[in-house]
Design a protein around this motif. Structure first.
Motif, PDB file in Angstrom:
ATOM      1  N   ALA A  31       6.665  -7.370  -9.661  1.00 37.78           N
ATOM      2  CA  ALA A  31       6.636  -6.142  -8.858  1.00 37.78           C
ATOM      3  C   ALA A  31       6.567  -6.526  -7.384  1.00 37.78           C
ATOM      4  CB  ALA A  31       5.434  -5.296  -9.241  1.00 37.78           C
ATOM      5  N   ALA A  33       5.514  -6.618  -3.536  1.00 35.77           N
ATOM      6  CA  ALA A  33       4.215  -6.419  -2.901  1.00 35.77           C
ATOM      7  C   ALA A  33       4.188  -5.033  -2.274  1.00 35.77           C
ATOM      8  CB  ALA A  33       3.990  -7.481  -1.836  1.00 35.77           C
ATOM      9  N   PRO A  34       3.057  -4.374  -2.310  1.00 37.29           N
ATOM     10  CA  PRO A  34       2.998  -3.037  -1.701  1.00 37.29           C
ATOM     11  C   PRO A  34       3.254  -3.125  -0.201  1.00 37.29           C
ATOM     12  CG  PRO A  34       0.807  -3.801  -2.329  1.00 37.29           C
ATOM     13  CD  PRO A  34       1.785  -4.803  -2.850  1.00 37.29           C
ATOM     14  N   ALA A  35       3.923  -2.129   0.303  1.00 32.99           N
ATOM     15  CA  ALA A  35       4.230  -2.085   1.736  1.00 32.99           C
ATOM     16  C   ALA A  35       2.938  -1.935   2.519  1.00 32.99           C
ATOM     17  CB  ALA A  35       5.160  -0.915   2.035  1.00 32.99           C
ATOM     18  N   PRO A  36       2.871  -2.584   3.690  1.00 33.43           N
ATOM     19  CA  PRO A  36       1.657  -2.428   4.489  1.00 33.43           C
ATOM     20  C   PRO A  36       1.503  -0.984   4.950  1.00 33.43           C
ATOM     21  CG  PRO A  36       3.354  -3.593   5.731  1.00 33.43           C
ATOM     22  CD  PRO A  36       3.866  -3.415   4.333  1.00 33.43           C
ATOM     23  N   ALA A  37       0.279  -0.600   5.115  1.00 27.65           N
ATOM     24  CA  ALA A  37       0.005   0.767   5.563  1.00 27.65           C
ATOM     25  C   ALA A  37       0.562   0.949   6.972  1.00 27.65           C
ATOM     26  CB  ALA A  37      -1.490   1.028   5.558  1.00 27.65           C
TER      27      ALA A  37
END
Length: 118
Positions: A31, A33-37
């Motif tokens: 998956a 990596a989640p996008a940075p805030a």
């Protein structure tokens, strides 16, 4: 004749209790990596202050200004330089009288002047 090792029957393959490892092609990709805030938006307060007309318009008398026009000036860039000469009150409005270095003049509002300040 004995059993042929090349021709396996379904009964011989089902007797195997070992699990096969999935091939590298059948594995799901990891998956992402989640996008940075997102960074918090800057406070609009300074923008509001800069859009307000000055409390003392006379503070801008003798200030140099530059304004881009569609016509080309002597330098070839279309930017004309001038100076705020005076403040005029016309029909309950405050206008800044500009005299350009080439001799042309015009009245501008605070919003227009703000864009021209050099």
């Amino acid at each position: 004749m004995g059993p042929n090792p090349k021709n396996k029957t379904s009964s011989s393959s089902s007797s195997s209790s070992k699990k096969r490892k999935p091939s590298p092609q059948s594995r799901a990709p990891p998956a992402p990596a989640p996008a940075p805030a997102p960074a918090p938006a800057p406070s609009p307060l300074p923008l509001v202050i800069t859009k307000l007309p000055p409390s003392n318009p006379k503070d801008f008398v003798n200030k140099r200004i530059a304004k881009a026009f569609d016509t080309v000036d002597s330098e070839g860039d279309g930017v004309y330089w001038g100076k705020v000469q005076r403040i005029d009150r016309i029909d309950n409005g405050t206008f800044y009288f500009i005299r350009y270095d080439d001799g042309d003049t015009e009245h501008v509002t605070w919003d227009e002047l703000r864009e021209m300040l050099a």
